[in-house]
Design an enzyme around this catalytic site. Structure first.
Site, PDB file in Angstrom:
ATOM      1  N   CYS A 111     -13.999  -3.523  -5.104  1.00 21.30           N
ATOM      2  CA  CYS A 111     -13.657  -2.365  -4.281  1.00 21.30           C
ATOM      3  C   CYS A 111     -12.234  -1.965  -4.632  1.00 21.30           C
ATOM      4  CB  CYS A 111     -13.748  -2.725  -2.791  1.00 21.30           C
ATOM      5  SG  CYS A 111     -13.255  -1.381  -1.684  1.00 21.30           S
ATOM      6  N   CYS A 124     -11.058  -6.606  -3.021  1.00 24.14           N
ATOM      7  CA  CYS A 124     -10.594  -5.227  -2.852  1.00 24.14           C
ATOM      8  C   CYS A 124      -9.176  -5.112  -3.412  1.00 24.14           C
ATOM      9  CB  CYS A 124     -10.578  -4.842  -1.387  1.00 24.14           C
ATOM     10  SG  CYS A 124     -12.122  -5.208  -0.536  1.00 24.14           S
ATOM     11  N   CYS A 142       1.874   9.114   5.477  1.00 23.03           N
ATOM     12  CA  CYS A 142       1.071   8.516   6.556  1.00 23.03           C
ATOM     13  C   CYS A 142       2.003   7.779   7.535  1.00 23.03           C
ATOM     14  CB  CYS A 142       0.035   7.559   5.983  1.00 23.03           C
ATOM     15  SG  CYS A 142      -0.920   8.292   4.617  1.00 23.03           S
ATOM     16  N   ARG A 152     -16.088  -3.523   9.973  1.00 20.50           N
ATOM     17  CA  ARG A 152     -15.076  -4.531   9.608  1.00 20.50           C
ATOM     18  C   ARG A 152     -13.893  -4.504  10.551  1.00 20.50           C
ATOM     19  NH1 ARG A 152     -13.674  -3.536   4.067  1.00 20.50           N
ATOM     20  NH2 ARG A 152     -15.599  -4.662   3.710  1.00 20.50           N
ATOM     21  N   CYS A 179     -16.506   2.855   1.521  1.00 22.30           N
ATOM     22  CA  CYS A 179     -15.842   2.082   2.572  1.00 22.30           C
ATOM     23  C   CYS A 179     -14.902   3.059   3.265  1.00 22.30           C
ATOM     24  CB  CYS A 179     -15.075   0.916   1.958  1.00 22.30           C
ATOM     25  SG  CYS A 179     -14.020   0.032   3.138  1.00 22.30           S
ATOM     26  N   CYS A 192       4.982   5.232  -2.192  1.00 20.80           N
ATOM     27  CA  CYS A 192       3.901   6.230  -2.168  1.00 20.80           C
ATOM     28  C   CYS A 192       4.448   7.587  -1.705  1.00 20.80           C
ATOM     29  CB  CYS A 192       2.784   5.762  -1.237  1.00 20.80           C
ATOM     30  SG  CYS A 192       1.395   6.905  -1.189  1.00 20.80           S
ATOM     31  N   CYS A 249       2.361   3.887   7.802  1.00 21.62           N
ATOM     32  CA  CYS A 249       2.349   3.065   6.582  1.00 21.62           C
ATOM     33  C   CYS A 249       3.737   2.737   6.053  1.00 21.62           C
ATOM     34  CB  CYS A 249       1.548   3.786   5.501  1.00 21.62           C
ATOM     35  SG  CYS A 249       1.434   2.811   3.992  1.00 21.62           S
TER      36      CYS A 249
HETATM   37  S1  SF4 Z   1      -1.634   4.792   3.636  1.00 23.70           S
HETATM   38 FE1  SF4 Z   1       0.343   4.327   2.682  1.00 23.70          FE
HETATM   39  S2  SF4 Z   1      -0.161   3.828   0.560  1.00 23.70           S
HETATM   40 FE2  SF4 Z   1      -1.946   4.901   1.423  1.00 23.70          FE
HETATM   41  S3  SF4 Z   1      -1.638   7.054   0.957  1.00 23.70           S
HETATM   42 FE3  SF4 Z   1      -0.727   6.749   2.994  1.00 23.70          FE
HETATM   43  S4  SF4 Z   1       1.450   6.280   2.571  1.00 23.70           S
HETATM   44 FE4  SF4 Z   1       0.339   6.016   0.636  1.00 23.70          FE
END
Ligand code: SF4
Length: 337
Positions: free
Chosen positions: A147, A116, A75, A279, A207, A71, A78
């Site tokens: 979802c 989901c 984040c 949740r 959600c 990705c 993540c």
């Molecule tokens: S949480 Fe992870 S998968 Fe989702 S946008 Fe952020 S880096 Fe990408």
């Protein structure tokens, strides 16, 4: 289906004489709730919970990663971010529709009410969106709620998903507006609010929740709940995640959260968003049965079921079943609200 996870009828506990749901919560009000003596906080949360829900009932959703890793977002929590290459998640292509529907069928047979599907994208490309729409149609045909979480959506993409029959779109605020910049730099809080608005305008249920344990302070936790509870309409589902500290991500060494503090956030979410499903999402693997029980007592009434939550571990189904059986609780088929 494991014992203890048998679907049961969900009595409607909504009462027209109940006070209207408020969307004008302030951070100070939420902070004051979180700071209440614990017995007082839990009593209030339980009172609110029982006014609208059966307190013995938990909704079950199953989550499948349909496109993992690689990705472009950053984040900090993540392992799927391409910027956290040590996070250990190998990038994969979007799954085939048939393979996804096989998993959906298995989830339905194991008692899930909602399926989901998550893809690690900044936002979906048009041809990928068409594939996801085919998945949504297939999941609906199995009798499951659908979802997806696909990153940012514009108004046209949201409408396309709605036309395919999508029930819910997941897009989290993650944390308070003030702490957000410490966690993500590749998109703004306003970007997230814009996606949520596009989803709402298309007529899709929302959600939306956040993560506790990302180095935020108490004020940030109150700010997250206040942000969720002051959206123009509350999310129908509010996932509250306990950070899973994944090696190789910038938050791998984040300080652990006191379980009692986590329960306080669940209770505040329940009180501020009385009609929403709250949740217990990521992080249950690290929680004791007793801590999860306190979360249910504080008003959590939804869990993810399955051994993997996107890319992090989730308690085994049999452990969930045993805990619900010990508590005399049951699952139910959920109605879209
Ligand atoms: S949480 Fe992870 S998968 Fe989702 S946008 Fe952020 S880096 Fe990408």
């Amino acid at each position: 289906m494991p014992d203890g996870l048998m679907p049961a009828a969900s009595p409607a506990f909504a009462d027209p004489s109940l006070p209207p749901v408020r969307t004008d919560w302030t951070r100070d009000e939420i902070a004051a709730l979180i700071a209440l003596p614990f017995p007082e906080l839990l009593f209030r949360a339980q009172s609110v919970h029982r006014a609208r829900f059966d307190p013995t009932e938990v909704q079950i959703s199953t989550l499948l990663s349909i496109k993992t890793g690689g990705c472009p977002e950053d984040c900090a929590y993540c392992p799927q971010s391409a910027m956290h290459e040590d996070g250990g998640v190998k990038a994969s292509r979007l799954m085939a529709v048939d393979a996804v529907l096989k998993e959906a069928r298995a989830a339905r047979d194991a008692g899930a009410a909602r399926f989901c599907m998550g893809a690690a994208w900044r936002s979906p490309k048009d041809h990928d969106l068409e594939t996801v729409c085919a998945m949504v149609e297939g999941v609906k045909a199995l009798g499951l709620e659908s979802c997806v979480t696909l990153g940012m959506l514009d108004a046209r993409q949201a409408q396309r998903l709605r036309d395919a029959g999508l029930d819910y779109y997941n897009h989290n605020l993650d944390t308070s507006p003030e702490h957000y910049g410490n966690i993500i730099s590749t998109r703004t809080y306003q970007d997230r609010l814009d996606t949520l608005s596009n989803v709402r305008d298309a007529g899709i249920n929302v959600c939306c929740g956040g993560i506790v344990g990302m180095g935020e302070d108490e004020s940030d936790r109150a700010g997250l709940i206040a942000s969720l509870a002051s959206l123009p309409k509350h999310p129908e589902s509010v996932p509250i995640n306990l950070l899973v500290r994944v090696a190789g991500t910038p938050l791998a060494e984040a300080e652990a959260v006191d379980p009692i503090d986590f329960v306080r956030i669940i209770a505040a979410a329940r009180i501020a968003m009385p009609a929403s499903r709250v949740r217990l999402a990521a992080g249950r693997e690290d929680m004791t049965d007793e801590a999860q029980t306190l979360c249910f007592l504080a008003g959590a009434n939804s869990i993810f079921y399955g051994e993997k939550l996107l890319t992090t571990p989730n308690p085994e189904a049999s452990r969930d079943a045993r805990l619900l059986a010990r508590l005399g609780m049951h699952t139910s088929l959920v109605q879209a609200s």
